[in-house]
Design a protein around this motif. Structure first.
Motif, PDB file in Angstrom:
ATOM      1  N   THR A 239      45.411  36.728  44.002  1.00 55.97           N
ATOM      2  CA  THR A 239      44.071  36.404  44.489  1.00 55.97           C
ATOM      3  C   THR A 239      43.309  37.701  44.786  1.00 55.97           C
ATOM      4  O   THR A 239      43.912  38.729  45.107  1.00 55.97           O
ATOM      5  CB  THR A 239      44.142  35.533  45.760  1.00 55.97           C
ATOM      6  OG1 THR A 239      42.828  35.152  46.148  1.00 55.97           O
ATOM      7  CG2 THR A 239      44.809  36.252  46.911  1.00 55.97           C
ATOM      8  N   ASP A 240      41.995  37.638  44.654  1.00 53.53           N
ATOM      9  CA  ASP A 240      41.102  38.766  44.968  1.00 53.53           C
ATOM     10  C   ASP A 240      41.496  40.041  44.226  1.00 53.53           C
ATOM     11  O   ASP A 240      41.583  41.130  44.815  1.00 53.53           O
ATOM     12  CB  ASP A 240      41.082  39.034  46.479  1.00 53.53           C
ATOM     13  CG  ASP A 240      40.510  37.870  47.271  1.00 53.53           C
ATOM     14  OD1 ASP A 240      39.738  37.079  46.681  1.00 53.53           O
ATOM     15  OD2 ASP A 240      40.832  37.741  48.464  1.00 53.53           O
ATOM     16  N   ILE A 241      41.732  39.930  42.938  1.00 50.95           N
ATOM     17  CA  ILE A 241      42.068  41.093  42.122  1.00 50.95           C
ATOM     18  C   ILE A 241      40.783  41.866  41.806  1.00 50.95           C
ATOM     19  O   ILE A 241      39.806  41.311  41.284  1.00 50.95           O
ATOM     20  CB  ILE A 241      42.759  40.675  40.813  1.00 50.95           C
ATOM     21  CG1 ILE A 241      44.023  39.861  41.119  1.00 50.95           C
ATOM     22  CG2 ILE A 241      43.091  41.902  39.972  1.00 50.95           C
ATOM     23  CD1 ILE A 241      45.073  40.590  41.901  1.00 50.95           C
ATOM     24  N   THR A 242      40.778  43.162  42.135  1.00 44.60           N
ATOM     25  CA  THR A 242      39.607  44.011  41.886  1.00 44.60           C
ATOM     26  C   THR A 242      40.064  45.379  41.388  1.00 44.60           C
ATOM     27  O   THR A 242      41.207  45.795  41.614  1.00 44.60           O
ATOM     28  CB  THR A 242      38.770  44.207  43.167  1.00 44.60           C
ATOM     29  OG1 THR A 242      39.597  44.777  44.188  1.00 44.60           O
ATOM     30  CG2 THR A 242      38.189  42.886  43.651  1.00 44.60           C
ATOM     31  N   ALA A 243      39.157  46.085  40.724  1.00 42.75           N
ATOM     32  CA  ALA A 243      39.468  47.435  40.239  1.00 42.75           C
ATOM     33  C   ALA A 243      39.483  48.408  41.410  1.00 42.75           C
ATOM     34  O   ALA A 243      38.683  48.304  42.346  1.00 42.75           O
ATOM     35  CB  ALA A 243      38.434  47.859  39.207  1.00 42.75           C
ATOM     36  N   ASP A 244      40.424  49.362  41.360  1.00 44.67           N
ATOM     37  CA  ASP A 244      40.499  50.387  42.396  1.00 44.67           C
ATOM     38  C   ASP A 244      39.364  51.400  42.220  1.00 44.67           C
ATOM     39  O   ASP A 244      38.677  51.437  41.181  1.00 44.67           O
ATOM     40  CB  ASP A 244      41.846  51.106  42.328  1.00 44.67           C
ATOM     41  CG  ASP A 244      42.999  50.181  42.660  1.00 44.67           C
ATOM     42  OD1 ASP A 244      42.781  49.225  43.432  1.00 44.67           O
ATOM     43  OD2 ASP A 244      44.114  50.417  42.145  1.00 44.67           O
ATOM     44  N   ASP A 245      39.185  52.231  43.224  1.00 45.38           N
ATOM     45  CA  ASP A 245      38.100  53.215  43.178  1.00 45.38           C
ATOM     46  C   ASP A 245      38.253  54.181  42.005  1.00 45.38           C
ATOM     47  O   ASP A 245      37.258  54.655  41.436  1.00 45.38           O
ATOM     48  CB  ASP A 245      38.045  54.005  44.492  1.00 45.38           C
ATOM     49  CG  ASP A 245      37.622  53.132  45.670  1.00 45.38           C
ATOM     50  OD1 ASP A 245      36.996  52.071  45.411  1.00 45.38           O
ATOM     51  OD2 ASP A 245      37.922  53.501  46.822  1.00 45.38           O
ATOM     52  N   THR A 246      39.492  54.489  41.639  1.00 44.82           N
ATOM     53  CA  THR A 246      39.722  55.415  40.521  1.00 44.82           C
ATOM     54  C   THR A 246      39.400  54.786  39.178  1.00 44.82           C
ATOM     55  O   THR A 246      39.281  55.496  38.172  1.00 44.82           O
ATOM     56  CB  THR A 246      41.191  55.851  40.526  1.00 44.82           C
ATOM     57  OG1 THR A 246      42.023  54.714  40.312  1.00 44.82           O
ATOM     58  CG2 THR A 246      41.564  56.522  41.840  1.00 44.82           C
ATOM     59  N   ARG A 247      39.300  53.455  39.142  1.00 42.02           N
ATOM     60  CA  ARG A 247      39.053  52.691  37.924  1.00 42.02           C
ATOM     61  C   ARG A 247      40.219  52.791  36.927  1.00 42.02           C
ATOM     62  O   ARG A 247      40.100  52.333  35.790  1.00 42.02           O
ATOM     63  CB  ARG A 247      37.772  53.176  37.225  1.00 42.02           C
ATOM     64  CG  ARG A 247      36.521  53.018  38.063  1.00 42.02           C
ATOM     65  CD  ARG A 247      36.195  51.555  38.298  1.00 42.02           C
ATOM     66  NE  ARG A 247      35.033  51.398  39.176  1.00 42.02           N
ATOM     67  CZ  ARG A 247      34.550  50.200  39.553  1.00 42.02           C
ATOM     68  NH1 ARG A 247      35.130  49.103  39.137  1.00 42.02           N
ATOM     69  NH2 ARG A 247      33.508  50.133  40.358  1.00 42.02           N
ATOM     70  N   LEU A 248      41.309  53.390  37.368  1.00 47.22           N
ATOM     71  CA  LEU A 248      42.471  53.517  36.495  1.00 47.22           C
ATOM     72  C   LEU A 248      43.459  52.367  36.704  1.00 47.22           C
ATOM     73  O   LEU A 248      44.266  52.084  35.816  1.00 47.22           O
ATOM     74  CB  LEU A 248      43.178  54.856  36.733  1.00 47.22           C
ATOM     75  CG  LEU A 248      42.348  56.105  36.437  1.00 47.22           C
ATOM     76  CD1 LEU A 248      43.152  57.357  36.779  1.00 47.22           C
ATOM     77  CD2 LEU A 248      41.905  56.120  34.980  1.00 47.22           C
ATOM     78  N   THR A 249      43.418  51.778  37.856  1.00 44.90           N
ATOM     79  CA  THR A 249      44.299  50.670  38.180  1.00 44.90           C
ATOM     80  C   THR A 249      43.507  49.600  38.929  1.00 44.90           C
ATOM     81  O   THR A 249      42.386  49.827  39.379  1.00 44.90           O
ATOM     82  CB  THR A 249      45.469  51.121  39.070  1.00 44.90           C
ATOM     83  OG1 THR A 249      44.951  51.732  40.250  1.00 44.90           O
ATOM     84  CG2 THR A 249      46.384  52.093  38.331  1.00 44.90           C
ATOM     85  N   SER A 250      44.137  48.439  39.067  1.00 46.09           N
ATOM     86  CA  SER A 250      43.561  47.345  39.854  1.00 46.09           C
ATOM     87  C   SER A 250      44.563  46.934  40.923  1.00 46.09           C
ATOM     88  O   SER A 250      45.770  47.236  40.831  1.00 46.09           O
ATOM     89  CB  SER A 250      43.226  46.146  38.961  1.00 46.09           C
ATOM     90  OG  SER A 250      42.232  46.475  38.021  1.00 46.09           O
ATOM     91  N   SER A 251      44.077  46.271  41.925  1.00 43.10           N
ATOM     92  CA  SER A 251      44.948  45.776  42.994  1.00 43.10           C
ATOM     93  C   SER A 251      44.342  44.498  43.559  1.00 43.10           C
ATOM     94  O   SER A 251      43.228  44.109  43.217  1.00 43.10           O
ATOM     95  CB  SER A 251      45.136  46.820  44.097  1.00 43.10           C
ATOM     96  OG  SER A 251      43.881  47.141  44.679  1.00 43.10           O
ATOM     97  N   GLY A 252      45.074  43.882  44.419  1.00 48.42           N
ATOM     98  CA  GLY A 252      44.589  42.645  45.025  1.00 48.42           C
ATOM     99  C   GLY A 252      45.618  42.109  46.018  1.00 48.42           C
ATOM    100  O   GLY A 252      46.348  42.883  46.646  1.00 48.42           O
TER     101      GLY A 252
END
Length: 289
Positions: A239-252
């Motif tokens: 749930t709530d998967i979004t791109a990280d600030d680096t735009r290299l990975t995602s988290s949630g």
């Protein structure tokens, strides 16, 4: 001569009757006021005696009725207590039956693995079952790194084993790291334990590659590359998967399927990952297990 005798007898009887009439009239007249006077005193006494007797009789009846009611009430109380105890026992059995049905269904979902049932007998202080102990150990075939499941999916992993007990560290513990993957796409991630975050009913998902296909609602299961967790065990839902600030990975975040506030019975998979892969072929998992 005979005639005179009969006449005298008749006269005598007549005089006797007149005398009796007179005496009767005299007694009635003389005793009447006395009877009336005595009545003023005797009637109230008689009424009082009657009332007292009636009151005593009614009191005895009331006492007998009260005693009977108290005895009946005591019997009803005992019956209610027995019914409450029986109802509590039946409810406990019903809840236990429901839990065992869930475990049975879980057992059917993972028929490829050998399992043994265990009961939770102790846990660390705190609201959650982040570290707990079960009543099965090495004598029952339980080993370190055995995977533990309950409530529809993964609970944790065995970290310590005695002859008749085993210690389990759950996936919500702060030091827990589980290599997971989206069941739909196979893209990998790390499910990180966090007790503070779990107070909101969630865990963190990290290390999703930038172009990885993990989205809200995906089923997250243990990955094939995990070194300690068997593949395909359901962990929870993304749930709530979004791109990280680096735009290299995602988290949630992940909502786990197991209930870590009320664990009572679990299934321990007696096979461990080491049984399925050779020591040389075991893949490294990075930060995860």
């Amino acid at each position: 001569m005979e005639s005179n005798r009969s006449k005298y007898i008749l006269i005598g009887l007549t005089a006797f009757c007149i005398l009796l009439i007179g005496i009767t009239s005299f007694n009635d007249g003389f005793l009447g006021p006395l009877r009336t006077t005595m009545g003023y005193f005797l009637i109230p006494v008689q009424s009082g005696v009657n009332r007292a007797g009636t009151s005593l009789y009614n009191s005895l009846l009331s006492y007998n009725s009260l005693k009977s009611a108290m005895d009946e009430n005591e019997a009803l109380r005992a019956q209610i207590d027995n019914l409450v105890q029986e109802n509590t026992r039946l409810q406990s059995q019903q809840f236990e039956l429901e839990r065992l049905r869930e475990l049975y269904q879980l057992d059917q979902n993972y028929q490829q693995y050998e399992k043994i049932g265990a009961r939770v007998i102790a846990k660390d202080s705190g609201d959650w079952f982040q570290v707990f102990r079960v009543n099965k150990g090495s004598a029952d075939g339980v080993r370190v790194d055995a995977n533990v499941i309950a409530g529809g999916g993964l609970v944790g992993i065995v970290t310590d084993v005695g002859a008749n007990y085993a210690t389990v560290r759950s996936i919500i513990d702060d030091v827990s790291r589980v290599s997971g993957m989206a069941q739909q796409s196979g893209d990998t991630c790390i499910v990180a334990g966090d007790l503070t975050l779990f107070s909101q009913g969630r865990l963190r998902i990290t290390n999703i590659r930038k172009d990885g296909d993990i989205k809200d609602g995906d089923r997250i299961v243990t990955s094939n590359i995990s070194s300690k967790f068997l593949p395909g065990l359901l962990i929870g839902y993304a749930t709530d998967i979004t791109a990280d600030d680096t735009r290299l990975t995602s988290s949630g975040y992940l909502v786990p399927v197991a209930q870590f506030g009320s664990l009572q019975e679990v299934l321990i998979i007696t096979q461990i990952k080491e049984d399925l892969i050779s020591g040389d072929g075991a893949a490294a998992e990075g930060a995860g297990q």
